[in-house]
Design a protein around this motif. Structure first.
Motif, PDB file in Angstrom:
ATOM      1  N   PRO A 196       0.214  17.962  -5.053  1.00 25.46           N
ATOM      2  CA  PRO A 196      -0.280  19.212  -5.902  1.00 25.46           C
ATOM      3  C   PRO A 196      -0.411  18.344  -6.983  1.00 25.46           C
ATOM      4  CG  PRO A 196       1.146  20.571  -3.644  1.00 25.46           C
ATOM      5  CD  PRO A 196       1.012  18.922  -3.559  1.00 25.46           C
ATOM      6  N   LEU A 197       0.408  18.454  -8.195  1.00 25.49           N
ATOM      7  CA  LEU A 197       0.860  18.299  -8.819  1.00 25.49           C
ATOM      8  C   LEU A 197       0.369  17.098  -9.209  1.00 25.49           C
ATOM      9  CD1 LEU A 197       2.017  18.948 -11.575  1.00 25.49           C
ATOM     10  CD2 LEU A 197       4.015  17.828 -11.387  1.00 25.49           C
ATOM     11  N   PHE A 198      -0.011  16.157  -8.148  1.00 26.77           N
ATOM     12  CA  PHE A 198      -0.381  14.828  -9.109  1.00 26.77           C
ATOM     13  C   PHE A 198      -1.746  14.364  -8.744  1.00 26.77           C
ATOM     14  CE2 PHE A 198      -2.415  11.015  -6.095  1.00 26.77           C
ATOM     15  CZ  PHE A 198      -1.975  10.012  -7.039  1.00 26.77           C
ATOM     16  N   VAL A 199      -2.732  15.226  -7.546  1.00 27.28           N
ATOM     17  CA  VAL A 199      -3.997  15.223  -7.206  1.00 27.28           C
ATOM     18  C   VAL A 199      -4.548  15.659  -8.571  1.00 27.28           C
ATOM     19  CG1 VAL A 199      -6.080  16.522  -6.417  1.00 27.28           C
ATOM     20  CG2 VAL A 199      -3.941  15.755  -5.268  1.00 27.28           C
ATOM     21  N   PHE A 221       2.149   5.565  -7.407  1.00 23.94           N
ATOM     22  CA  PHE A 221       1.304   6.560  -8.234  1.00 23.94           C
ATOM     23  C   PHE A 221       1.832   8.239  -7.996  1.00 23.94           C
ATOM     24  CE2 PHE A 221      -1.813   2.403  -7.502  1.00 23.94           C
ATOM     25  CZ  PHE A 221      -1.577   2.651  -8.863  1.00 23.94           C
ATOM     26  N   MET A 222       2.581   8.040  -7.040  1.00 24.35           N
ATOM     27  CA  MET A 222       2.463   9.674  -7.244  1.00 24.35           C
ATOM     28  C   MET A 222       3.501  10.159  -7.626  1.00 24.35           C
ATOM     29  SD  MET A 222       1.129  11.524  -4.370  1.00 24.35           S
ATOM     30  CE  MET A 222       2.403  12.347  -3.616  1.00 24.35           C
ATOM     31  N   GLU A 223       4.176   9.309  -7.956  1.00 28.09           N
ATOM     32  CA  GLU A 223       5.771   9.276  -8.727  1.00 28.09           C
ATOM     33  C   GLU A 223       5.525   9.539 -10.312  1.00 28.09           C
ATOM     34  OE1 GLU A 223       9.237   7.038  -7.741  1.00 28.09           O
ATOM     35  OE2 GLU A 223       9.278   8.194  -5.791  1.00 28.09           O
ATOM     36  N   LYS A 224       5.136   8.392 -10.376  1.00 38.30           N
ATOM     37  CA  LYS A 224       4.671   7.876 -12.434  1.00 38.30           C
ATOM     38  C   LYS A 224       3.158   8.582 -12.629  1.00 38.30           C
ATOM     39  CE  LYS A 224       8.190   4.874 -11.867  1.00 38.30           C
ATOM     40  NZ  LYS A 224       7.961   2.848 -11.995  1.00 38.30           N
ATOM     41  N   GLY A 225       2.145   8.963 -11.823  1.00 38.43           N
ATOM     42  CA  GLY A 225       1.091   8.163 -12.003  1.00 38.43           C
ATOM     43  C   GLY A 225       0.059   7.812 -12.093  1.00 38.43           C
ATOM     44  N   PHE A 226      -0.905   7.272 -12.521  1.00 39.49           N
ATOM     45  CA  PHE A 226      -1.521   6.332 -12.684  1.00 39.49           C
ATOM     46  C   PHE A 226      -0.822   5.174 -13.809  1.00 39.49           C
ATOM     47  CE2 PHE A 226      -5.216   4.013 -14.593  1.00 39.49           C
ATOM     48  CZ  PHE A 226      -5.814   2.931 -13.261  1.00 39.49           C
ATOM     49  N   VAL A 227      -1.404   5.781 -14.818  1.00 41.48           N
ATOM     50  CA  VAL A 227      -0.864   5.296 -16.508  1.00 41.48           C
ATOM     51  C   VAL A 227       0.878   4.663 -16.284  1.00 41.48           C
ATOM     52  CG1 VAL A 227      -0.701   5.356 -19.006  1.00 41.48           C
ATOM     53  CG2 VAL A 227      -2.276   6.814 -18.417  1.00 41.48           C
ATOM     54  N   THR A 235       3.050  -4.532 -11.421  1.00 43.97           N
ATOM     55  CA  THR A 235       4.775  -5.034 -10.943  1.00 43.97           C
ATOM     56  C   THR A 235       5.494  -4.122  -9.988  1.00 43.97           C
ATOM     57  OG1 THR A 235       5.466  -4.684 -13.007  1.00 43.97           O
ATOM     58  CG2 THR A 235       4.818  -7.419 -13.034  1.00 43.97           C
ATOM     59  N   ASP A 236       6.000  -3.257 -10.676  1.00 46.73           N
ATOM     60  CA  ASP A 236       6.291  -2.263  -9.738  1.00 46.73           C
ATOM     61  C   ASP A 236       6.059  -2.278  -8.810  1.00 46.73           C
ATOM     62  OD1 ASP A 236       7.703  -2.034 -12.593  1.00 46.73           O
ATOM     63  OD2 ASP A 236       8.285  -0.214 -13.045  1.00 46.73           O
ATOM     64  N   ILE A 237       4.497  -2.258  -8.149  1.00 49.43           N
ATOM     65  CA  ILE A 237       4.518  -1.537  -7.098  1.00 49.43           C
ATOM     66  C   ILE A 237       4.276  -3.375  -6.112  1.00 49.43           C
ATOM     67  CG2 ILE A 237       2.190  -1.622  -5.938  1.00 49.43           C
ATOM     68  CD1 ILE A 237       1.220   0.266  -8.418  1.00 49.43           C
ATOM     69  N   ALA A 238       4.580  -4.387  -6.917  1.00 51.46           N
ATOM     70  CA  ALA A 238       4.571  -5.546  -6.380  1.00 51.46           C
ATOM     71  C   ALA A 238       5.587  -6.011  -5.903  1.00 51.46           C
ATOM     72  CB  ALA A 238       4.326  -6.537  -6.908  1.00 51.46           C
ATOM     73  N   ARG A 239       6.801  -5.259  -7.190  1.00 50.70           N
ATOM     74  CA  ARG A 239       8.409  -5.789  -6.280  1.00 50.70           C
ATOM     75  C   ARG A 239       9.195  -4.837  -5.316  1.00 50.70           C
ATOM     76  NH1 ARG A 239      10.732  -3.850 -10.994  1.00 50.70           N
ATOM     77  NH2 ARG A 239       9.719  -5.981 -11.967  1.00 50.70           N
ATOM     78  N   MET A 260       0.548  -1.020   0.333  1.00 51.73           N
ATOM     79  CA  MET A 260       0.215  -0.174   0.016  1.00 51.73           C
ATOM     80  C   MET A 260       0.369   1.775  -0.137  1.00 51.73           C
ATOM     81  SD  MET A 260      -3.293   1.059   0.044  1.00 51.73           S
ATOM     82  CE  MET A 260      -4.242   2.584   0.292  1.00 51.73           C
ATOM     83  N   LEU A 261       2.033   0.936   0.439  1.00 50.64           N
ATOM     84  CA  LEU A 261       3.152   2.412   1.122  1.00 50.64           C
ATOM     85  C   LEU A 261       3.547   2.332  -0.056  1.00 50.64           C
ATOM     86  CD1 LEU A 261       3.735   4.330   3.031  1.00 50.64           C
ATOM     87  CD2 LEU A 261       5.796   2.916   2.888  1.00 50.64           C
ATOM     88  N   ALA A 262       4.082   0.986  -1.153  1.00 48.58           N
ATOM     89  CA  ALA A 262       4.692   1.114  -2.211  1.00 48.58           C
ATOM     90  C   ALA A 262       3.578   1.652  -2.920  1.00 48.58           C
ATOM     91  CB  ALA A 262       4.600  -0.357  -2.142  1.00 48.58           C
ATOM     92  N   ALA A 263       2.594   1.507  -3.422  1.00 51.48           N
ATOM     93  CA  ALA A 263       1.301   1.913  -4.160  1.00 51.48           C
ATOM     94  C   ALA A 263       1.573   3.783  -4.431  1.00 51.48           C
ATOM     95  CB  ALA A 263       0.365   0.998  -4.015  1.00 51.48           C
ATOM     96  N   GLU A 264       1.523   4.067  -3.110  1.00 53.03           N
ATOM     97  CA  GLU A 264       1.595   5.915  -3.015  1.00 53.03           C
ATOM     98  C   GLU A 264       2.592   6.044  -3.701  1.00 53.03           C
ATOM     99  OE1 GLU A 264       0.465   7.065   0.818  1.00 53.03           O
ATOM    100  OE2 GLU A 264      -0.409   5.452   1.029  1.00 53.03           O
ATOM    101  N   VAL A 265       4.039   5.988  -3.055  1.00 49.30           N
ATOM    102  CA  VAL A 265       4.877   5.556  -3.669  1.00 49.30           C
ATOM    103  C   VAL A 265       4.866   6.305  -5.444  1.00 49.30           C
ATOM    104  CG1 VAL A 265       7.453   5.566  -4.122  1.00 49.30           C
ATOM    105  CG2 VAL A 265       6.110   5.323  -1.819  1.00 49.30           C
TER     106      VAL A 265
END
Lengths: 196, 196
Positions: A90-93, A8-14, A19-23, A1-6
């Motif tokens: 802010p940029l992410f949102v 998504f915030m860094e790269k955006g949804f697309v 696989t990266d999140i899991a890793r 979950m924390l990994a997902a936050e990082v």
DNA sequence: ATTATCTATAGATCTATAGATAATGC
DNA sequence: ATTATCTATAGATCTATAGATAATGC
């Protein structure tokens, strides 16, 4: 979950990959899908949390029981510090909202009540001040927008601003502190203006 | 090329697909690769062009030979109108820069000279005004940053702002005009302030 | 001859799930 | 019994190019 936050915030949804999140989380990506079913689903949880964080940032503008001008000064300062600690927020949102208007709904649900409440409180403070004879010309909404504009933009544009002003990475905090003082000054200038 | 601009601006580098760009342009995607070799290559050309456009936006702040305060007022107004006509520009540039720091180089090359020139001219105007006895307390850079902050943020946050203020789509222009007046007022308040 | 265009496809990812097996909780 | 985990892979894209053919310019 924390990994997902990082991710998504860094790269955006697309650009973020399950696989990266899991890793990053140290699990197989099959497990990720086992728990969250879809990438979209996982994203929604992260997004909701980040919108909540953004809502919290508004609240920091209101501060303790101190004299009016100091209160504003403290509020601006706390808000900018909050953003400086969450620089990608802010940029992410903004990016995810324009990229996928469906997400505006989450945004509205979470932000609107907080926004209204903060505006209301701020308006009360302004009204009280006016009854005391001070000249506070603006609506709370306008004041709030001015503060948020300058603070958020400072964080959003920090990489470019540092480029254009030729500031080095280690002077980042100093740069922010200087800008903070300028913003406080700019905001107060309208509040202390002599009208007529 | 126009198709590429639209796709990249709307979706960003990662989410934009060469197949979609080709389809929008009305050619086979093989042709796209024949002319531009790689997606990255095509993107670079678009990005360069958009950075150039952003640089142009700074120049609109300087305006004609009219009295000082009107000049600032005109500058702010023209700058916001420019952004309103290119609403996705700032978000696109900010997003691509934080997502891929390599692109900062292009940014630096194009923006820095323009930025320096505008600051310089603005500083001359401020100095001239000060010699006339007016109280203009700020550095040109600070003034510029204040204007750009509020104008750009207005455009960036427009979707959210319209959500939070419950403004309908057809009232967009009216909303922008009102905000423009507020910004002009806020900027001028510091310029006309009585010091000491 | 050179340049432009098309069809087909290789090769690389990525999301999501199937199916087998191990761990856990009554 | 139910829940967690792993391996393997189906199925969907996407970028990029190969190879064949048509159009264009000396």
């Amino acid at each position: 979950m924390l990994a997902a936050e990082v991710e998504f915030m860094e790269k955006g949804f697309v650009a973020a990959k399950t696989t990266d999140i899991a890793r990053r989380a140290g699990v197989t990506h099959a497990m990720l899908h086992y728990y969250y079913r879809t990438k979209e689903n996982l994203f929604k949880q992260v997004f909701q949390k980040k919108i909540q964080l953004l809502a919290d940032s508004f609240v920091t503008i209101l501060s303790q029981e101190i004299p009016f001008l100091e209160k504003i000064q403290q509020g601006v300062s706390a808000h900018l510090d909050f953003l400086a600690a969450n620089p990608r927020l802010p940029l992410f949102v903004l990016w995810e909202i324009v990229g996928n208007p469906d997400r505006q709904e989450t945004c509205r649900e979470v932000l609107l009540p907080v926004f209204k409440k903060v505006i209301e409180e701020l308006q009360e403070i302004l009204d009280a001040e006016r009854r005391r004879g001070a000249s506070v010309p603006e609506s709370a909404q306008e004041l709030m927008l001015n503060i948020v504009s300058m603070n958020v933009f400072t964080i959003l544009s920090l990489p470019i601003a540092m480029l254009l002003t030729e500031t080095r990475e280690e002077d980042r905090d100093q740069f922010l502190q200087r800008r903070k003082q300028q913003i406080v000054r700019q905001v107060l200038s309208q509040l202390t203006e002599n009208h007529k």
